[in-house]
Design a protein around this motif. Structure first.
Motif, PDB file in Angstrom:
ATOM      1  N   GLY A  97     -12.908  19.887  86.740  1.00 20.53           N
ATOM      2  CA  GLY A  97     -13.570  19.202  85.847  1.00 20.53           C
ATOM      3  C   GLY A  97     -14.378  18.077  86.230  1.00 20.53           C
ATOM      4  O   GLY A  97     -15.039  17.594  85.211  1.00 20.53           O
ATOM      5  N   TYR A  98     -14.203  17.555  87.112  1.00 18.91           N
ATOM      6  CA  TYR A  98     -15.081  16.536  87.638  1.00 18.91           C
ATOM      7  C   TYR A  98     -16.388  16.868  88.611  1.00 18.91           C
ATOM      8  O   TYR A  98     -16.082  18.102  89.367  1.00 18.91           O
ATOM      9  CB  TYR A  98     -14.205  15.516  88.420  1.00 18.91           C
ATOM     10  CG  TYR A  98     -13.227  14.850  87.532  1.00 18.91           C
ATOM     11  CD1 TYR A  98     -13.509  13.881  86.582  1.00 18.91           C
ATOM     12  CD2 TYR A  98     -11.609  15.164  87.771  1.00 18.91           C
ATOM     13  CE1 TYR A  98     -12.335  13.404  85.795  1.00 18.91           C
ATOM     14  CE2 TYR A  98     -10.658  14.499  87.018  1.00 18.91           C
ATOM     15  CZ  TYR A  98     -11.141  13.667  85.982  1.00 18.91           C
ATOM     16  OH  TYR A  98     -10.300  13.047  85.204  1.00 18.91           O
ATOM     17  N   PRO A  99     -17.320  16.234  88.486  1.00 14.07           N
ATOM     18  CA  PRO A  99     -18.507  16.672  89.002  1.00 14.07           C
ATOM     19  C   PRO A  99     -18.532  16.921  90.677  1.00 14.07           C
ATOM     20  O   PRO A  99     -19.307  17.924  91.051  1.00 14.07           O
ATOM     21  CB  PRO A  99     -19.676  15.763  88.664  1.00 14.07           C
ATOM     22  CG  PRO A  99     -19.099  14.513  88.385  1.00 14.07           C
ATOM     23  CD  PRO A  99     -17.552  14.872  87.758  1.00 14.07           C
TER      24      PRO A  99
ATOM     25  N   GLY B  92      -3.512  20.983  84.414  1.00 20.28           N
ATOM     26  CA  GLY B  92      -2.763  20.437  83.450  1.00 20.28           C
ATOM     27  C   GLY B  92      -1.925  19.242  83.650  1.00 20.28           C
ATOM     28  O   GLY B  92      -2.217  18.328  84.675  1.00 20.28           O
ATOM     29  N   ASN B  93      -0.494  19.278  83.631  1.00 21.04           N
ATOM     30  CA  ASN B  93       0.083  18.124  84.466  1.00 21.04           C
ATOM     31  C   ASN B  93       1.285  18.798  85.357  1.00 21.04           C
ATOM     32  O   ASN B  93       2.315  18.128  85.564  1.00 21.04           O
ATOM     33  CB  ASN B  93       0.859  17.564  82.977  1.00 21.04           C
ATOM     34  CG  ASN B  93       0.279  16.513  82.503  1.00 21.04           C
ATOM     35  OD1 ASN B  93      -0.513  16.013  82.788  1.00 21.04           O
ATOM     36  ND2 ASN B  93       0.046  16.869  80.875  1.00 21.04           N
ATOM     37  N   LYS B  94       0.738  19.867  85.939  1.00 21.71           N
ATOM     38  CA  LYS B  94       1.591  20.648  87.038  1.00 21.71           C
ATOM     39  C   LYS B  94       1.499  19.646  88.229  1.00 21.71           C
ATOM     40  O   LYS B  94       0.375  19.322  88.595  1.00 21.71           O
ATOM     41  CB  LYS B  94       1.237  21.770  87.319  1.00 21.71           C
ATOM     42  CG  LYS B  94       1.402  22.862  86.165  1.00 21.71           C
ATOM     43  CD  LYS B  94       1.074  24.214  86.386  1.00 21.71           C
ATOM     44  CE  LYS B  94       1.095  25.177  85.321  1.00 21.71           C
ATOM     45  NZ  LYS B  94       0.529  26.684  85.567  1.00 21.71           N
ATOM     46  N   LYS B  95       2.462  19.302  88.949  1.00 23.71           N
ATOM     47  CA  LYS B  95       2.322  18.689  90.477  1.00 23.71           C
ATOM     48  C   LYS B  95       3.018  19.416  91.225  1.00 23.71           C
ATOM     49  O   LYS B  95       4.290  19.457  91.943  1.00 23.71           O
ATOM     50  CB  LYS B  95       3.289  17.385  89.978  1.00 23.71           C
ATOM     51  CG  LYS B  95       2.436  16.425  89.039  1.00 23.71           C
ATOM     52  CD  LYS B  95       3.412  15.493  88.509  1.00 23.71           C
ATOM     53  CE  LYS B  95       4.371  16.370  87.606  1.00 23.71           C
ATOM     54  NZ  LYS B  95       3.667  16.874  86.412  1.00 23.71           N
ATOM     55  N   PRO B  96       2.232  20.540  91.955  1.00 19.34           N
ATOM     56  CA  PRO B  96       2.633  21.404  92.863  1.00 19.34           C
ATOM     57  C   PRO B  96       2.962  20.780  94.159  1.00 19.34           C
ATOM     58  O   PRO B  96       3.325  21.397  95.182  1.00 19.34           O
ATOM     59  CB  PRO B  96       1.666  22.755  93.010  1.00 19.34           C
ATOM     60  CG  PRO B  96       0.387  22.050  92.665  1.00 19.34           C
ATOM     61  CD  PRO B  96       0.661  21.126  91.487  1.00 19.34           C
ATOM     62  N   GLN B  97       2.233  19.647  94.628  1.00 21.44           N
ATOM     63  CA  GLN B  97       2.424  18.954  95.727  1.00 21.44           C
ATOM     64  C   GLN B  97       3.937  18.641  95.853  1.00 21.44           C
ATOM     65  O   GLN B  97       4.310  18.260  96.980  1.00 21.44           O
ATOM     66  CB  GLN B  97       1.683  17.817  95.827  1.00 21.44           C
ATOM     67  CG  GLN B  97       1.801  16.580  94.794  1.00 21.44           C
ATOM     68  CD  GLN B  97       1.238  16.667  93.685  1.00 21.44           C
ATOM     69  OE1 GLN B  97       0.664  17.662  93.270  1.00 21.44           O
ATOM     70  NE2 GLN B  97       0.570  15.566  93.149  1.00 21.44           N
ATOM     71  N   TYR B  98       4.782  18.673  95.003  1.00 19.73           N
ATOM     72  CA  TYR B  98       6.392  18.445  95.139  1.00 19.73           C
ATOM     73  C   TYR B  98       6.954  19.394  96.147  1.00 19.73           C
ATOM     74  O   TYR B  98       7.579  19.200  96.991  1.00 19.73           O
ATOM     75  CB  TYR B  98       7.033  18.443  93.851  1.00 19.73           C
ATOM     76  CG  TYR B  98       6.608  17.353  92.756  1.00 19.73           C
ATOM     77  CD1 TYR B  98       7.026  17.384  91.406  1.00 19.73           C
ATOM     78  CD2 TYR B  98       5.740  16.172  93.135  1.00 19.73           C
ATOM     79  CE1 TYR B  98       6.891  16.441  90.462  1.00 19.73           C
ATOM     80  CE2 TYR B  98       5.739  15.061  92.424  1.00 19.73           C
ATOM     81  CZ  TYR B  98       6.046  15.345  90.965  1.00 19.73           C
ATOM     82  OH  TYR B  98       5.825  14.092  90.360  1.00 19.73           O
TER      83      TYR B  98
ATOM     84  N   THR C 112      -6.855  16.502  87.491  1.00 21.85           N
ATOM     85  CA  THR C 112      -7.627  17.385  86.584  1.00 21.85           C
ATOM     86  C   THR C 112      -7.891  16.594  85.449  1.00 21.85           C
ATOM     87  O   THR C 112      -7.119  16.024  84.838  1.00 21.85           O
ATOM     88  CB  THR C 112      -6.764  18.585  86.660  1.00 21.85           C
ATOM     89  OG1 THR C 112      -6.254  19.261  87.961  1.00 21.85           O
ATOM     90  CG2 THR C 112      -7.357  19.768  85.520  1.00 21.85           C
ATOM     91  N   GLN C 113      -9.059  16.984  85.025  1.00 20.23           N
ATOM     92  CA  GLN C 113      -9.676  16.557  83.864  1.00 20.23           C
ATOM     93  C   GLN C 113      -9.324  17.476  82.585  1.00 20.23           C
ATOM     94  O   GLN C 113      -9.585  18.356  82.436  1.00 20.23           O
ATOM     95  CB  GLN C 113     -11.093  16.397  83.695  1.00 20.23           C
ATOM     96  CG  GLN C 113     -11.805  15.855  82.753  1.00 20.23           C
ATOM     97  CD  GLN C 113     -13.384  15.484  82.755  1.00 20.23           C
ATOM     98  OE1 GLN C 113     -14.053  16.614  83.085  1.00 20.23           O
ATOM     99  NE2 GLN C 113     -13.621  14.608  82.344  1.00 20.23           N
ATOM    100  N   ASN C 114      -8.125  16.888  82.131  1.00 24.11           N
ATOM    101  CA  ASN C 114      -7.450  17.624  81.024  1.00 24.11           C
ATOM    102  C   ASN C 114      -8.175  17.518  79.683  1.00 24.11           C
ATOM    103  O   ASN C 114      -9.022  16.631  79.402  1.00 24.11           O
ATOM    104  CB  ASN C 114      -6.142  17.076  80.799  1.00 24.11           C
ATOM    105  CG  ASN C 114      -5.063  17.212  81.870  1.00 24.11           C
ATOM    106  OD1 ASN C 114      -5.090  18.197  82.432  1.00 24.11           O
ATOM    107  ND2 ASN C 114      -4.657  16.210  82.456  1.00 24.11           N
ATOM    108  N   GLN C 115      -8.025  18.612  78.875  1.00 19.11           N
ATOM    109  CA  GLN C 115      -8.492  18.770  77.429  1.00 19.11           C
ATOM    110  C   GLN C 115      -7.849  17.607  76.547  1.00 19.11           C
ATOM    111  O   GLN C 115      -6.945  17.092  77.008  1.00 19.11           O
ATOM    112  CB  GLN C 115      -8.428  20.048  76.880  1.00 19.11           C
ATOM    113  CG  GLN C 115      -9.141  20.930  77.918  1.00 19.11           C
ATOM    114  CD  GLN C 115      -9.073  22.450  77.271  1.00 19.11           C
ATOM    115  OE1 GLN C 115      -9.259  22.640  76.050  1.00 19.11           O
ATOM    116  NE2 GLN C 115      -8.724  23.535  78.324  1.00 19.11           N
ATOM    117  N   SER C 116      -8.371  17.554  75.439  1.00 18.98           N
ATOM    118  CA  SER C 116      -8.114  16.349  74.713  1.00 18.98           C
ATOM    119  C   SER C 116      -7.119  16.387  73.579  1.00 18.98           C
ATOM    120  O   SER C 116      -7.476  16.266  72.343  1.00 18.98           O
ATOM    121  CB  SER C 116      -9.405  15.528  74.110  1.00 18.98           C
ATOM    122  OG  SER C 116     -10.295  16.710  73.380  1.00 18.98           O
TER     123      SER C 116
END
Length: 367
Positions: free
Chosen positions: A45-47, A77-83, A15-19
């Motif tokens: 966030g990516y095209p 964000g930095n969530k990783k639900p694939q776990y 995910t394209q995170n904010q800065s």
């Protein structure tokens, strides 16, 4: 770029995170890898993003990119639900199991925090059917933890085709941009959380001490922000949260760090951490600046050793006030540490160094 040819295609499902400066630390490694590999991104966030509920065929058609390897960096964000479940895994993934895949581990204790070991080990078997061959992580402790605590199915010692890739965080030149500004603060106490016991102790002990020039901006929690939404912008006016944080570092003699794992393992033993400190997101940024990092002991076996009094100052709950007073009275020692730290971080954590290291690790998997 070095003389290495870009002969590996890497798909980063992210995910394209904010800065914010905090998220920026998680994102720089991706930019470093771009120097050595052909990179394609897929995610919010990516095209070319068309959704998480699509098939692999639909995703590949959208990105028009054939990867040699995929790195799953999670959802928002930095969530990783694939776990734990398939809510962010594209459909028909098992049909593409011939493409090796790595899962990014940002916080390795989240396995225990967000599920349990039995559930997670069962999940690893499902992930293998999708082509997952291991993990990629910032934390050198992860490899030992996965072996000894989780007894992971992805154990490179037992299975030659499994991999645990470790690498340090990356800093960029923005953290050296403000080196010419004069010091304004003795101590940077920014970012105090009740969930970080050592940082909270330091904050409560020092915040009202008028002997020091202390920087602290009250806020509730980390949050994504841009421009004027950044809490530091009213102090430094860069309209960029990463630049503002760099500005803060370079005008602070000392920056206090948290030592999260060393102290949280005493409070929450169910996390099963080993008590050593993490080489966390802020360290390369501080080490690249004019500020001196004051932190509990840093132990990280995937980078050259950081030495107390040479690259940073090691403190604990009993001696941090004494050490602050000593070094503020002997600022020439702080100046020497800054020079050593700058050399160290350039050798270990620059974009080129980390990018080439990651390239070689991925090459070992796919070529």
């Amino acid at each position: 770029m070095s003389d290495i040819e870009k002969n590996i295609n890497v798909l980063l499902i992210s995910t394209q995170n904010q800065s914010t400066y905090y998220v920026h630390a998680y994102e720089t490694w991706k930019k470093s890898l771009e120097k050595y590999c052909n990179i394609c991104y897929y995610g919010e966030g990516y095209p070319n993003f068309i959704g998480w509920n699509k098939t692999y065929e639909e995703m590949y058609k959208s990105i028009n990119f054939k990867p040699d390897i995929e790195i799953w960096c999670g959802g928002p964000g930095n969530k990783k639900p694939q776990y734990i479940n398939d809510s962010k895994i594209l459909k028909n993934a098992s049909q593409y199991s011939h493409i090796p895949k790595l899962i990014l581990l940002c916080d390795f204790w989240e396995i225990i925090r967000d599920s349990d070991i039995k559930t997670y080990k069962n999940r690893e078997n499902v992930l293998k059917s999708y082509g997952v061959v291991g993990y990629i992580t910032f934390y050198s402790q992860t490899k030992s933890w996965l072996k000894t605590v989780l007894n992971s199915n992805f154990n490179p010692d037992k299975n030659k085709n499994e991999h645990i890739v470790t690498f340090p965080y990356v800093y960029d030149n923005l953290f050296t941009k403000f080196r010419e500004i004069p010091y304004k603060y003795d101590i940077n106490l920014q970012w105090c959380y009740s969930g970080y016991p050592f940082r909270t102790l330091v904050h409560q002990t020092l915040i009202d001490n008028t002997k020091y020039k202390i920087f602290n901006a009250e806020f509730l929690r980390y949050r994504d922000c841009d421009g004027n939404n950044d809490i530091l912008n009213k102090f430094f006016n860069n309209n960029n949260p990463v630049a503002n944080f760099s500005n803060l570092l370079n005008c602070s003699r000392i920056t206090m760090a948290d030592g999260y794992t060393k102290y949280i393992c005493k409070i929450k033993p169910q996390y099963k951490l080993d008590g050593t400190d993490l080489f966390n997101a802020r360290y390369p940024q501080v080490l690249a600046s004019k500020s001196v990092l004051f932190s509990p002991i840093i132990e990280s076996n995937h980078i050259d050793e950081l030495k107390d009094g040479i690259h940073y100052v090691c403190v604990n709950e009993h001696n941090f006030v004494e050490k602050i007073d000593f070094y503020l009275k002997n600022t020439h020692l702080l100046d020497e540490i800054v020079l050593n730290a700058n050399k160290w971080v350039s050798k270990n954590c620059s974009s080129s160094v980390v990018g080439e290291r990651l390239y070689k690790e991925l090459k070992n998997i796919v070529l």
